[in-house]
Design a protein around this motif. Structure first.
Motif, PDB file in Angstrom:
ATOM      1  N   TYR A  56     -76.767 -52.871  33.048  1.00  0.00           N
ATOM      2  CA  TYR A  56     -75.334 -53.387  33.731  1.00  0.00           C
ATOM      3  C   TYR A  56     -73.671 -52.416  32.877  1.00  0.00           C
ATOM      4  O   TYR A  56     -73.175 -51.784  33.200  1.00  0.00           O
ATOM      5  N   VAL A 103     -71.275 -49.158  34.271  1.00  0.00           N
ATOM      6  CA  VAL A 103     -70.144 -49.529  35.066  1.00  0.00           C
ATOM      7  C   VAL A 103     -69.129 -49.234  34.178  1.00  0.00           C
ATOM      8  O   VAL A 103     -68.126 -49.105  34.749  1.00  0.00           O
ATOM      9  N   THR A 104     -69.386 -49.179  33.205  1.00  0.00           N
ATOM     10  CA  THR A 104     -68.754 -48.718  32.319  1.00  0.00           C
ATOM     11  C   THR A 104     -68.489 -48.106  31.263  1.00  0.00           C
ATOM     12  O   THR A 104     -68.034 -46.577  30.642  1.00  0.00           O
ATOM     13  N   CYS A 134     -68.514 -60.809  38.679  1.00  0.00           N
ATOM     14  CA  CYS A 134     -67.703 -61.049  37.505  1.00  0.00           C
ATOM     15  C   CYS A 134     -68.251 -62.118  37.271  1.00  0.00           C
ATOM     16  O   CYS A 134     -68.445 -62.355  35.774  1.00  0.00           O
ATOM     17  N   MET A 180     -64.244 -42.868  36.864  1.00  0.00           N
ATOM     18  CA  MET A 180     -65.385 -42.911  38.263  1.00  0.00           C
ATOM     19  C   MET A 180     -65.243 -42.140  38.474  1.00  0.00           C
ATOM     20  O   MET A 180     -66.193 -42.152  39.270  1.00  0.00           O
ATOM     21  N   ILE A 224     -67.160 -50.800  41.601  1.00  0.00           N
ATOM     22  CA  ILE A 224     -67.935 -50.547  40.625  1.00  0.00           C
ATOM     23  C   ILE A 224     -66.283 -50.523  39.622  1.00  0.00           C
ATOM     24  O   ILE A 224     -66.416 -50.984  38.623  1.00  0.00           O
ATOM     25  N   LEU A 237     -64.666 -53.855  39.200  1.00  0.00           N
ATOM     26  CA  LEU A 237     -66.212 -54.619  37.760  1.00  0.00           C
ATOM     27  C   LEU A 237     -66.022 -53.945  36.368  1.00  0.00           C
ATOM     28  O   LEU A 237     -65.689 -54.896  35.658  1.00  0.00           O
ATOM     29  N   ALA A 238     -66.090 -53.153  36.130  1.00  0.00           N
ATOM     30  CA  ALA A 238     -65.667 -52.715  35.011  1.00  0.00           C
ATOM     31  C   ALA A 238     -64.298 -53.277  34.461  1.00  0.00           C
ATOM     32  O   ALA A 238     -64.201 -53.965  33.171  1.00  0.00           O
TER      33      ALA A 238
END
Length: 572
Positions: free
Chosen positions: A30, A34-35, A376, A417, A441, A444-445
């Motif tokens: 995950y 996203v990161t 999150c 992104m 996304i 979320l990051a």
């Protein structure tokens, strides 16, 4: 077999079961998606060869460009000036609230923290309306600029002032926390020795707050470097380029063809922010003053009336007057019409609520922020559990990677992104650019640390005996998470989720680069309306979003209870 043992050691210790290792792998995947992957794409793009194939050509050409140098020095100088303003205001107000006995201290603290709660674009717009030629507050007093003279906020000084006010609460919170740990015995001993109050302040109290003040100032510098809303609303019209606005203008004007150049600009922003945070960490280690804990200091002498009046005047100037000007402007029927009670109406509110794009912006912001808060929260609970109950090299690295998007400026995250999700994704062959998914996304990051940090702190302070007993009794991992771990950290987790909801609701830095038609957010609508010259409509949307934010604050206070609500920023 040896390889499996090595992987097992990376993912946990001898107590770590198969389910926990599988959960750790899922969390690694995950965070990687996203990161790590987006930020890695950013680095690769910044260091790619130039147009003629020369090594590091893109990096060299971008650094040599005149526009880069100008934006860099503007960013550095204005951030430093804003930090001086933030530090001066934050330290003075923290000392006043912490050391003087006066009525309505809780209300005063809330007003001081308001610039931290209000979005940067709303704060910038409120100062534009306060200081403009048609200012509904300064114009009747004869203090507004003459028509045609231009708004003084569209300048370097305006940018530095508003950024300084916005980031002032970061210094206030740091110094206020230091004053709460001030031992009363030190102050009382100095008073018994007949030391004058000024010398007590200079020789006893201030030295104990220096590390916290420096830490808050460096945090304010990090926030100023990555600020987009204020430089966008004040700097673009005033022709004062900064790195965040230069990235926006390059991408807005040339699209993905300048990805390499803007990646280098983003890398400069990241290095500035990381350098400030590393300096903050070193300063906290070296300058921290060890003090024996004891009875905390509480002010006993009432503050003089002139001091109370001065404090309230400063707070009203930085927190109330700009918002009052914004509200009064929103009641004006058209641009350029002076405010008066005779012509004040709700016409602008009716128009913006009839605007499909504005309504869609509120809907998108509510849905995206609620989804980001929920996801999150779901991710933070097992991540904090494994990091505190089953520490391992993998969990330590994962915790650090999860923190990265909050440390680097939001513009950098948005650009990462774009670089990661603009090309068609493997397997599905579809690009996420231009969809709501890429904004989600990014949220979320960016916002995971807001819930992860308080949950991890609550877990570290808790007793692991119950979890160990349940594990020995054969209770499965997910039942332990749901029945034992989650209830023990629920107040911190809920407060973090509410903080994500409110932060994402009016966010502009990420969505300004990621939005597309039909995917507008509240922040984008305020920026777009002001950029088009429709300041009265922008004011009305800003007032509505601020009311929504205040409503969320009140709802959070009512639903979370005293224990969970204590983790919210305005309760500092």
């Amino acid at each position: 077999m040896a390889a499996e043992l090595r992987i097992g050691r990376i993912l946990g210790d001898r107590r770590t079961g198969g389910g926990e290792r599988m959960l750790a792998l899922v969390l690694c995947l995950y965070v990687a998606v996203v990161t790590i992957w987006p930020l890695g794409q950013l680095l690769l793009t910044a260091f790619r060869p130039g147009p003629e194939g020369e090594l590091l050509g893109t990096l060299r050409d971008t650094l040599a460009a005149r526009a880069t140098g100008r934006a860099f020095w503007n960013t550095l100088s204005l951030s430093l000036i804003s930090v001086a303003i933030s530090t001066g205001l934050g330290v003075a107000l923290a000392l006043a609230v912490g050391l003087l006995k006066m009525p309505l201290r809780a209300t005063l603290s809330f007003l001081i923290l308001m610039p931290l709660v209000i979005p940067s674009q709303t704060l910038a717009l409120s100062w534009i309306e306060l200081m403009g030629a048609q200012s509904p507050i300064l114009r009747p007093l004869g203090l507004a600029p003459s028509p045609g003279a231009g708004n003084p906020m569209y300048s370097r000084a305006g940018i530095a002032l508003v950024m300084g006010i916005e980031h002032m609460p970061l210094v206030f919170i740091a110094v206020r926390a230091a004053l709460r740990g001030l031992p009363a015995d030190l102050v009382e001993a100095a008073r018994i020795a007949a030391i004058p109050p000024r010398r007590i302040l200079a020789r006893v109290i201030l030295p104990l707050t220096y590390p916290s003040a420096l830490a808050g100032a460096l945090l304010a510098f990090t926030a100023a470097v990555g600020n987009f809303g204020i430089p966008a609303l004040l700097g673009i019209p005033g022709r004062v380029p900064m790195l965040t606005t230069l990235i926006y203008q390059r991408l807005n004007g040339f699209g993905p063809s300048v990805a390499g150049q803007v990646a280098v600009l983003a890398l400069i922003l990241t290095l500035m922010a990381v350098a400030a945070l590393l300096l903050r960490s070193a300063a906290m280690r070296r300058l921290r003053v060890p003090v024996e804990t004891g009875r905390p200091f509480h002010p006993t002498r009432p503050a003089p009336l002139w001091a109370q009046g001065l404090i309230w005047a400063v707070v009203l100037m930085i927190a109330i007057l700009p918002l009052a000007a914004l509200v009064m402007t929103s009641f004006v029927p058209a641009i350029g019409v002076p405010f008066s009670l005779d012509i004040a109406s709700f016409e602008q509110y009716r128009r913006v609520l009839a605007n499909a794009a504005v309504v869609r912006g509120f809907q998108n912001s509510l849905v995206l922020s609620a989804l980001a808060a929920a996801i999150c929260l779901i991710v933070a609970l097992p991540l904090a559990y494994l990091a505190t109950r089953r520490p391992s090299p993998a969990m330590a690295a994962l915790d650090l990677a999860a923190e990265a998007p909050w440390v680097v400026p939001g513009t950098v995250v948005a650009l990462a992104m774009i670089l990661a999700f603009l090309p068609p994704l493997p397997l599905i062959g579809m690009s996420l650019y231009g969809t709501g998914a890429i904004i989600l996304i990014a949220y979320l990051a960016r916002f995971l640390p807001l819930v992860l940090r308080p949950v991890a702190a609550a877990a570290a302070a808790g007793d692991p005996a119950q979890d160990e007993a349940a594990r020995i009794a054969g209770i499965g991992l997910f039942r332990r998470l749901a029945r034992i771990f989650a209830p023990s950290v629920a107040p911190a987790a809920l407060a973090g989720a509410v903080l994500i909801l409110m932060t994402a609701m009016n966010e502009l830095t990420l969505s300004a680069l990621l939005w597309s038609s039909g995917r507008e957010t509240i922040g984008v609508m305020v920026f777009s309306l002001q950029y088009e010259g429709n300041s009265t409509a922008a004011a009305a949307v800003s007032v509505l979003s601020t009311l929504l934010l205040i409503g969320l604050c009140a709802l959070a206070e009512a639903l979370l209870g005293r224990r969970a609500a204590a983790a919210l920023p305005w309760r500092a």
